[in-house]
Scaffold this motif. Sequence first.
Motif, PDB file in Angstrom:
ATOM      1  N   ALA A 135       0.930  -1.414  -0.031  1.00 41.97           N
ATOM      2  CA  ALA A 135       0.007   0.241   0.079  1.00 41.97           C
ATOM      3  C   ALA A 135       1.002   1.403   0.031  1.00 41.97           C
ATOM      4  O   ALA A 135       0.383   2.144  -0.764  1.00 41.97           O
ATOM      5  CB  ALA A 135      -0.794   0.029   1.150  1.00 41.97           C
ATOM      6  N   VAL A 136       1.888   1.265   0.775  1.00 42.81           N
ATOM      7  CA  VAL A 136       2.929   2.424   0.628  1.00 42.81           C
ATOM      8  C   VAL A 136       3.538   2.577  -0.497  1.00 42.81           C
ATOM      9  O   VAL A 136       3.485   3.623  -0.785  1.00 42.81           O
ATOM     10  CB  VAL A 136       3.880   2.215   2.058  1.00 42.81           C
ATOM     11  N   LEU A 137       3.922   1.783  -1.233  1.00 48.36           N
ATOM     12  CA  LEU A 137       4.380   1.830  -2.422  1.00 48.36           C
ATOM     13  C   LEU A 137       3.722   2.198  -3.627  1.00 48.36           C
ATOM     14  O   LEU A 137       3.994   2.881  -4.645  1.00 48.36           O
ATOM     15  CB  LEU A 137       5.178   0.420  -3.091  1.00 48.36           C
ATOM     16  N   LYS A 138       2.426   2.216  -3.384  1.00 50.40           N
ATOM     17  CA  LYS A 138       1.256   2.659  -4.261  1.00 50.40           C
ATOM     18  C   LYS A 138       1.311   4.439  -4.239  1.00 50.40           C
ATOM     19  O   LYS A 138       0.603   4.705  -5.200  1.00 50.40           O
ATOM     20  CB  LYS A 138      -0.073   2.196  -4.208  1.00 50.40           C
ATOM     21  N   LEU A 139       1.658   4.795  -3.117  1.00 46.55           N
ATOM     22  CA  LEU A 139       1.608   6.156  -2.857  1.00 46.55           C
ATOM     23  C   LEU A 139       2.634   7.048  -3.814  1.00 46.55           C
ATOM     24  O   LEU A 139       3.522   6.638  -4.178  1.00 46.55           O
ATOM     25  CB  LEU A 139       2.135   6.706  -1.300  1.00 46.55           C
TER      26      LEU A 139
END
Length: 307
Positions: free
Chosen positions: A223-227
């Motif tokens: 989820a963090v990498l999608k930011l």
Amino acid sequence: MEVKNETHHGFILLGFSDMPDIRIPLISMFIGAYIICIVGNVTISMLIISQPKLHTPMYVLMGNLAFVDISFSSITIPHALYGLISGDTYISFNGCILQLFFFQAVGNMDSFLLAIMAFDRYSAVCHPLRYLTIMSPKTCICLVASSWVIVSLHSLMYAVMNSCRALCKWVIPHFFCDLSGMMLLSCSFPSDLEQIGVYVEGSIIIFGPVFFILVSYILIIRAVLKLQTSKGRWKTFNTCSSHLTIVIIYYSALIFVYFRPKSIYSAAYDRVSSIVFCFFVPIINPFIYSMRNKQVTSGVKKVLPQA
């Protein structure tokens, strides 16, 4: 070391009686470590209770972790300290079984709480709009209560098994009644069926929370990498930093104590490594949350001027 005549009704804990040269430093270390553990974890608990803005699922779980850390140290340190000071390392049979039960229960509850906290971080990062619905007070109570039931049943099984074994020895090469030390006293090896059952059940209890934590953080990282922005990624991941730090320290200490090659096993190593696990982890947890959490730090600053 004082040996009582009633040794058939209890055990002699070897403790550190074979290391008289370090008796005074050990007493000082035990007292200092216990005081720091109690003060640090009680401070965190009182802070969470007194600050309304900390009445959120993560901090409620943190308060439970502080209670578990206090209990964990209280199960082993006071009796070990008494033995160091008085030289009397005798412990009754029932007292030893109770210590084994509570040590197993509280130690495993630590990992279950870390798993619940990982789920909390996953909910906050991956489902922020539904966070309060997912981590409702009812959900938190159910997760914590069910964890206590599971670890209690697990510990009860080992306590009953050890209380029913035929014992040929009465000296435990440790400073408390640990499972590994108790198993060395048995006159016979457990049956193959018993070993398989214990291995399967123990693996679920130990590795279940680990698997849960790993899956939670895989989903969090995804989820963090999608930011889109690096600032957003850092801010989001920073909400997990305190918990992740404690997870790394806890399982590093656990591996250091219980998952080492048999070739390097020794009674002295077992005792020294257990000190790391019993003392270091409960002491370090409140300081990690204090230093790495702005809400806790600001809460401390508000309380201190009032003292």
